[in-house]
Design a protein around this motif. Structure first.
Motif, PDB file in Angstrom:
ATOM      1  N   ILE A  56      90.799  -8.495 -12.038  1.00  0.00           N
ATOM      2  CA  ILE A  56      90.673  -8.535 -13.381  1.00  0.00           C
ATOM      3  C   ILE A  56      92.102  -7.890 -13.978  1.00  0.00           C
ATOM      4  N   SER A  57      92.445  -8.501 -14.965  1.00  0.00           N
ATOM      5  CA  SER A  57      93.925  -7.882 -15.827  1.00  0.00           C
ATOM      6  C   SER A  57      93.771  -8.202 -17.208  1.00  0.00           C
ATOM      7  N   ILE A  58      94.532  -7.114 -17.640  1.00  0.00           N
ATOM      8  CA  ILE A  58      94.458  -7.260 -19.131  1.00  0.00           C
ATOM      9  C   ILE A  58      95.919  -7.823 -19.897  1.00  0.00           C
ATOM     10  N   VAL A  59      95.848  -8.485 -20.701  1.00  0.00           N
ATOM     11  CA  VAL A  59      96.991  -9.020 -21.308  1.00  0.00           C
ATOM     12  C   VAL A  59      97.099  -8.401 -22.680  1.00  0.00           C
TER      13      VAL A  59
ATOM     14  N   ASP B  67     110.681  -0.735 -27.631  1.00  0.00           N
ATOM     15  CA  ASP B  67     111.779   0.016 -27.249  1.00  0.00           C
ATOM     16  C   ASP B  67     110.998   0.548 -25.947  1.00  0.00           C
ATOM     17  N   TYR B  68     110.054   0.328 -25.502  1.00  0.00           N
ATOM     18  CA  TYR B  68     109.185   0.755 -24.367  1.00  0.00           C
ATOM     19  C   TYR B  68     109.029  -0.307 -23.461  1.00  0.00           C
ATOM     20  N   PRO B  69     109.832  -0.392 -22.438  1.00  0.00           N
ATOM     21  CA  PRO B  69     109.556  -1.460 -21.461  1.00  0.00           C
ATOM     22  C   PRO B  69     108.314  -1.216 -20.578  1.00  0.00           C
TER      23      PRO B  69
ATOM     24  N   GLY C 279     106.376  -5.019 -19.137  1.00  0.00           N
ATOM     25  CA  GLY C 279     105.903  -6.162 -19.947  1.00  0.00           C
ATOM     26  C   GLY C 279     104.643  -6.152 -20.715  1.00  0.00           C
ATOM     27  N   SER C 280     103.590  -7.253 -20.470  1.00  0.00           N
ATOM     28  CA  SER C 280     102.302  -7.052 -21.100  1.00  0.00           C
ATOM     29  C   SER C 280     101.070  -7.306 -20.507  1.00  0.00           C
ATOM     30  N   ILE C 281     101.284  -7.450 -19.061  1.00  0.00           N
ATOM     31  CA  ILE C 281     100.096  -7.483 -18.015  1.00  0.00           C
ATOM     32  C   ILE C 281      99.805  -6.450 -17.334  1.00  0.00           C
TER      33      ILE C 281
END
Length: 154
Positions: free
Chosen positions: A28-31, A40-42, A65-67
């Motif tokens: 299970i992952s969240i995008v 400004d927050y990698p 990133g985003s995942i």
């Protein structure tokens, strides 16, 4: 499993659709979809807050990133998810219901004579099982090789 989608606009987090987490699963992952306030927050941290056996717990997962991978949960009914980064920007939480997987469901113990049942099944189905194996090996039913008697092998 299709990822859970959470949009973070400013500091307000909202889930897309009606997400659900199946306990005991690791796929299970969240995008996350972040607006420009998060540019400004990698590196970000997802915080998962949950209650297990009356005790309030949390697990933090660092991601870029985003995942973000969702931790494997056991014996919980819901989890609150939020994000924070830097010094300091944070989001509200999204509460996601959790359901028990089939492997988590209580099941009756096998009968005490389960081994006798298995032996009985094998004894009654040996010829059928043997024919299926020989057929899978490419022997047509008419050409099934004879199995020598024990005495012939000695």
């Amino acid at each position: 499993m299709k990822p859970i989608e959470i949009q973070v606009s400013g500091q307000i987090a909202k889930a897309k659709g009606q997400p659900i987490i199946i306990c005991g699963n690791s796929d299970i992952s969240i995008v996350f979809s972040f607006d420009k306030a998060w540019d400004d927050y990698p590196l970000k941290t997802a915080r998962f807050i949950y209650c297990r056996h009356g005790k309030l717990l949390h697990t933090d997962v660092l991601f870029s990133g985003s995942i973000c991978s969702v931790p494997v949960f056991q014996d919980i009914s819901s989890v609150a998810v939020g994000v924070y980064a830097g010094n300091l920007i944070s989001s509200t939480v999204v509460t996601i219901p959790c359901e028990a997987a089939i492997l988590m469901q209580p099941h009756p113990a096998p009968p005490s004579d389960i081994y006798l049942q298995l032996l009985d099944y094998l004894q009654n189905n040996t010829q059928r099982i043997g024919s299926a194996v020989l057929s899978a090996m490419g022997f047509p039913a008419a050409e099934t090789p004879a199995i020598p008697e024990r005495e012939e092998l000695l």
